[in-house]
Write a protein that holds these residues in place. Structure first.
Motif, PDB file in Angstrom:
ATOM      1  N   GLY A  84       0.822  -1.206   0.000  1.00  0.00           N
ATOM      2  CA  GLY A  84       0.000   0.000   0.000  1.00  0.00           C
ATOM      3  C   GLY A  84       0.857   1.256   0.000  1.00  0.00           C
ATOM      4  N   GLU A  85       0.329   2.320  -0.565  1.00  0.00           N
ATOM      5  CA  GLU A  85       1.035   3.605  -0.634  1.00  0.00           C
ATOM      6  C   GLU A  85       0.241   4.652   0.130  1.00  0.00           C
ATOM      7  OE1 GLU A  85       1.773   4.689  -4.659  1.00  0.00           O
ATOM      8  OE2 GLU A  85       3.000   2.903  -5.099  1.00  0.00           O
ATOM      9  N   LEU A  86       0.906   5.327   1.059  1.00  0.00           N
ATOM     10  CA  LEU A  86       0.250   6.327   1.896  1.00  0.00           C
ATOM     11  C   LEU A  86      -0.098   7.562   1.082  1.00  0.00           C
ATOM     12  CD1 LEU A  86      -0.632   7.117   4.784  1.00  0.00           C
ATOM     13  CD2 LEU A  86       1.674   8.059   5.108  1.00  0.00           C
ATOM     14  N   THR A  87      -1.333   8.063   1.232  1.00  0.00           N
ATOM     15  CA  THR A  87      -1.789   9.258   0.526  1.00  0.00           C
ATOM     16  C   THR A  87      -1.901  10.425   1.506  1.00  0.00           C
ATOM     17  OG1 THR A  87      -4.161   8.903   0.892  1.00  0.00           O
ATOM     18  CG2 THR A  87      -3.154   7.739  -0.971  1.00  0.00           C
ATOM     19  N   ALA A  88      -2.133  11.607   0.953  1.00  0.00           N
ATOM     20  CA  ALA A  88      -2.203  12.802   1.787  1.00  0.00           C
ATOM     21  C   ALA A  88      -3.438  12.829   2.678  1.00  0.00           C
ATOM     22  CB  ALA A  88      -2.173  14.049   0.897  1.00  0.00           C
ATOM     23  N   GLU A  89      -4.477  12.065   2.321  1.00  0.00           N
ATOM     24  CA  GLU A  89      -5.727  12.085   3.090  1.00  0.00           C
ATOM     25  C   GLU A  89      -5.743  11.081   4.237  1.00  0.00           C
ATOM     26  OE1 GLU A  89      -5.676  11.519  -0.237  1.00  0.00           O
ATOM     27  OE2 GLU A  89      -6.028  13.606  -0.879  1.00  0.00           O
ATOM     28  N   GLY A  90      -4.614  10.416   4.488  1.00  0.00           N
ATOM     29  CA  GLY A  90      -4.558   9.463   5.583  1.00  0.00           C
ATOM     30  C   GLY A  90      -4.936   8.048   5.189  1.00  0.00           C
ATOM     31  N   TRP A  91      -5.001   7.779   3.892  1.00  0.00           N
ATOM     32  CA  TRP A  91      -5.315   6.439   3.407  1.00  0.00           C
ATOM     33  C   TRP A  91      -4.060   5.749   2.901  1.00  0.00           C
ATOM     34  CZ3 TRP A  91      -9.913   4.778   4.622  1.00  0.00           C
ATOM     35  CH2 TRP A  91     -11.014   5.653   4.652  1.00  0.00           C
ATOM     36  N   PHE A  92      -4.097   4.422   2.934  1.00  0.00           N
ATOM     37  CA  PHE A  92      -3.140   3.625   2.184  1.00  0.00           C
ATOM     38  C   PHE A  92      -3.879   3.100   0.953  1.00  0.00           C
ATOM     39  CE2 PHE A  92      -0.590   3.648   5.981  1.00  0.00           C
ATOM     40  CZ  PHE A  92       0.707   3.487   5.524  1.00  0.00           C
ATOM     41  N   ALA A  93      -3.396   3.467  -0.231  1.00  0.00           N
ATOM     42  CA  ALA A  93      -3.983   2.967  -1.470  1.00  0.00           C
ATOM     43  C   ALA A  93      -3.387   1.596  -1.749  1.00  0.00           C
ATOM     44  CB  ALA A  93      -3.698   3.928  -2.617  1.00  0.00           C
ATOM     45  N   LEU A  94      -4.224   0.561  -1.677  1.00  0.00           N
ATOM     46  CA  LEU A  94      -3.766  -0.803  -1.882  1.00  0.00           C
ATOM     47  C   LEU A  94      -3.774  -1.153  -3.372  1.00  0.00           C
ATOM     48  CD1 LEU A  94      -5.684  -2.599   1.034  1.00  0.00           C
ATOM     49  CD2 LEU A  94      -3.335  -1.720   1.030  1.00  0.00           C
ATOM     50  N   PRO A  95      -2.988  -2.133  -3.788  1.00  0.00           N
ATOM     51  CA  PRO A  95      -3.012  -2.551  -5.204  1.00  0.00           C
ATOM     52  C   PRO A  95      -4.411  -3.026  -5.597  1.00  0.00           C
ATOM     53  CG  PRO A  95      -1.137  -3.520  -4.046  1.00  0.00           C
ATOM     54  CD  PRO A  95      -1.999  -2.878  -2.997  1.00  0.00           C
ATOM     55  N   PRO A  96      -4.787  -2.881  -6.869  1.00  0.00           N
ATOM     56  CA  PRO A  96      -6.134  -3.285  -7.303  1.00  0.00           C
ATOM     57  C   PRO A  96      -6.388  -4.782  -7.174  1.00  0.00           C
ATOM     58  CG  PRO A  96      -4.783  -2.656  -9.178  1.00  0.00           C
ATOM     59  CD  PRO A  96      -4.027  -2.256  -7.960  1.00  0.00           C
ATOM     60  N   SER A  97      -5.342  -5.593  -7.161  1.00  0.00           N
ATOM     61  CA  SER A  97      -5.493  -7.029  -6.944  1.00  0.00           C
ATOM     62  C   SER A  97      -4.416  -7.471  -5.966  1.00  0.00           C
ATOM     63  CB  SER A  97      -5.396  -7.808  -8.261  1.00  0.00           C
ATOM     64  OG  SER A  97      -4.156  -7.563  -8.890  1.00  0.00           O
ATOM     65  N   GLN A  98      -4.759  -8.484  -5.175  1.00  0.00           N
ATOM     66  CA  GLN A  98      -3.834  -8.936  -4.143  1.00  0.00           C
ATOM     67  C   GLN A  98      -2.673  -9.708  -4.761  1.00  0.00           C
ATOM     68  OE1 GLN A  98      -5.655 -11.381  -1.146  1.00  0.00           O
ATOM     69  NE2 GLN A  98      -4.312 -10.617   0.465  1.00  0.00           N
ATOM     70  N   ILE A  99      -1.500  -9.501  -4.218  1.00  0.00           N
ATOM     71  CA  ILE A  99      -0.296 -10.151  -4.723  1.00  0.00           C
ATOM     72  C   ILE A  99      -0.058 -11.422  -3.919  1.00  0.00           C
ATOM     73  CG2 ILE A  99       2.184  -9.901  -5.077  1.00  0.00           C
ATOM     74  CD1 ILE A  99       1.712  -6.870  -5.271  1.00  0.00           C
ATOM     75  N   HIS A 100      -0.056 -12.575  -4.597  1.00  0.00           N
ATOM     76  CA  HIS A 100       0.167 -13.860  -3.953  1.00  0.00           C
ATOM     77  C   HIS A 100       1.455 -14.492  -4.483  1.00  0.00           C
ATOM     78  CE1 HIS A 100      -3.747 -13.955  -2.024  1.00  0.00           C
ATOM     79  NE2 HIS A 100      -4.332 -13.697  -3.190  1.00  0.00           N
ATOM     80  N   LYS A 101       2.099 -15.228  -3.615  1.00  0.00           N
ATOM     81  CA  LYS A 101       3.246 -16.018  -4.067  1.00  0.00           C
ATOM     82  C   LYS A 101       2.761 -17.175  -4.931  1.00  0.00           C
ATOM     83  CE  LYS A 101       6.537 -15.300  -0.280  1.00  0.00           C
ATOM     84  NZ  LYS A 101       7.307 -15.982   0.803  1.00  0.00           N
TER      85      LYS A 101
END
Length: 373
Positions: A292-309
């Motif tokens: 996830g990437e932290l945004t200015a509004e206090g959110w973490f923007a997660l990837p659109p699909s989950q990353i699995h091994k």
């Protein structure tokens, strides 16, 4: 003295016909016309903004304490409503327009003022909170099967089915509404034990205008034995962390509805951070681990699909456990997908099936209306 065959005059010689359209009055029929006028006035008053606001003061089981404290709480609610009269009135109208929302409002009266308090993101203002609240229930009424909506928001519990843990015990998946006076979202997805007591919970809401899921809570057990319980649960999930499973289920929910935007709350923006209450989870660390990437509004923007091994990335002596983990995760996702796809009989039909003398209770109905793949 009045002449025969003429209606008596009103005050100052003005009869009821003076208040009606010219074609509305028929001699001798003034009483029905007056009754219609009275009914129209009553309906107009009932549908007015002040009447809706006053009606929202009734049955406020969420206001506790002695009468004077409840009175102060009511005055605060009125003052906050007056600060945004049109927006709040539209929200009250939205709740009144749908019988399911009216029933849910009686079950959880805090719904009427959730947006007036800390809610989901500490940086949101009242209008943003109210907008999110309306969008979630607009989405839920439109997209959730009506029977599932009733189970979750009217009865307060929907059992989605069971998973078999490593030790042979059963784990259940449940959907519930937010906790009493909840401030972290409007839909609670829980991993429970065989008695349907919660072990892990994730709470989220859905935005329908720019489709997104906002995650406000990811919480495990509390207390002095919490770490031991989490370790035991992880072993029973073949080494999969419970919070990883809960996030996978949120992704499965998003995938089912074609939602590719997922936002997760940060530690700093959590609504309970400024209340002085402790946070039992380090959200920032987990969302960062999930790319996830932290945004200015206090959110973490997660990837659109989950990353699995992939299985190839796992050491050969761990691959059998990896396959069991993946099978368990996929089974849990299927249980959720089945619940979101399969129609559920409406509440009156389920009550009729139970019969008047069966001792039917909401808890009994959980097992009867669960989805099993």
């Amino acid at each position: 003295m009045n002449k025969p065959n003429h209606p008596p005059a009103g005050v100052l010689g003005i009869g009821i016909e003076a208040l009606l359209a010219p074609v509305a009055y028929v001699p001798g029929a003034d009483r029905p016309a007056a009754a219609n006028l009275h009914t129209g006035l009553v309906e107009a008053i009932r549908d007015s903004m002040p009447a809706r606001l006053l009606a929202s003061l009734r049955d406020r089981g969420d206001w506790s304490g002695p009468w004077y404290r409840r009175s102060v709480t009511a005055l605060k609610y009125l003052a906050r409503s007056i600060c945004m009269p049109l927006q709040h009135d539209r929200f009250l109208s939205f709740l009144d327009a749908n019988p399911l929302m009216r029933t849910y409002r009686q079950r959880d009266p805090r719904l009427l003022e959730r947006h007036m308090h800390r809610y989901v993101n500490a940086h949101w203002g009242r209008r943003q909170r109210l907008q999110q609240l309306q969008q979630h229930y607009r989405f839920a009424l439109t997209h959730l099967p009506s029977g599932l909506f009733e189970l979750v928001y009217v009865l307060g519990h929907a059992s989605l089915g069971s998973l078999t843990a490593k030790d042979g015990s059963l784990l259940t998946l449940c959907l519930r509404p937010p906790i009493f006076k909840g401030c972290e979202g409007e839909l609670c997805l829980q991993l429970c034990d065989v008695n349907e007591d919660p072990l892990y919970s994730v709470v989220f809401s859905v935005s329908d205008e720019t489709p997104a899921i906002v995650i406000g809570c990811l919480q495990g057990p509390r207390g002095e034995h919490a770490k031991e319980l989490v370790r035991e649960l992880t072993r029973n999930l073949h080494g999969m962390r419970p919070k990883q499973l809960m996030l996978s289920l949120v992704y499965a929910f998003a995938r089912h509805y074609g939602i590719r935007r997922l936002l997760a709350i940060s530690n700093e923006a959590h609504p309970l951070r400024r209340s002085g209450r402790p946070l039992y989870s380090d959200y920032d660390a987990f969302w960062t681990e999930q790319h996830g990437e932290l945004t200015a509004e206090g959110w973490f923007a997660l990837p659109p699909s989950q990353i699995h091994k992939s299985e190839a990335e796992v050491a050969s002596h761990h691959r059998s456990a990896f396959r069991r983990r993946e099978a368990l995760r996929q089974q849990a996702e299927r249980l959720l997908a089945n619940a979101l796809e399969q129609p559920v009989p409406p509440l009156p039909e389920l009550l009729a099936q139970a019969g008047p003398d069966t001792g039917w209770t909401p808890r009994k109905r959980r097992a009867e209306t669960s989805w099993v793949s």
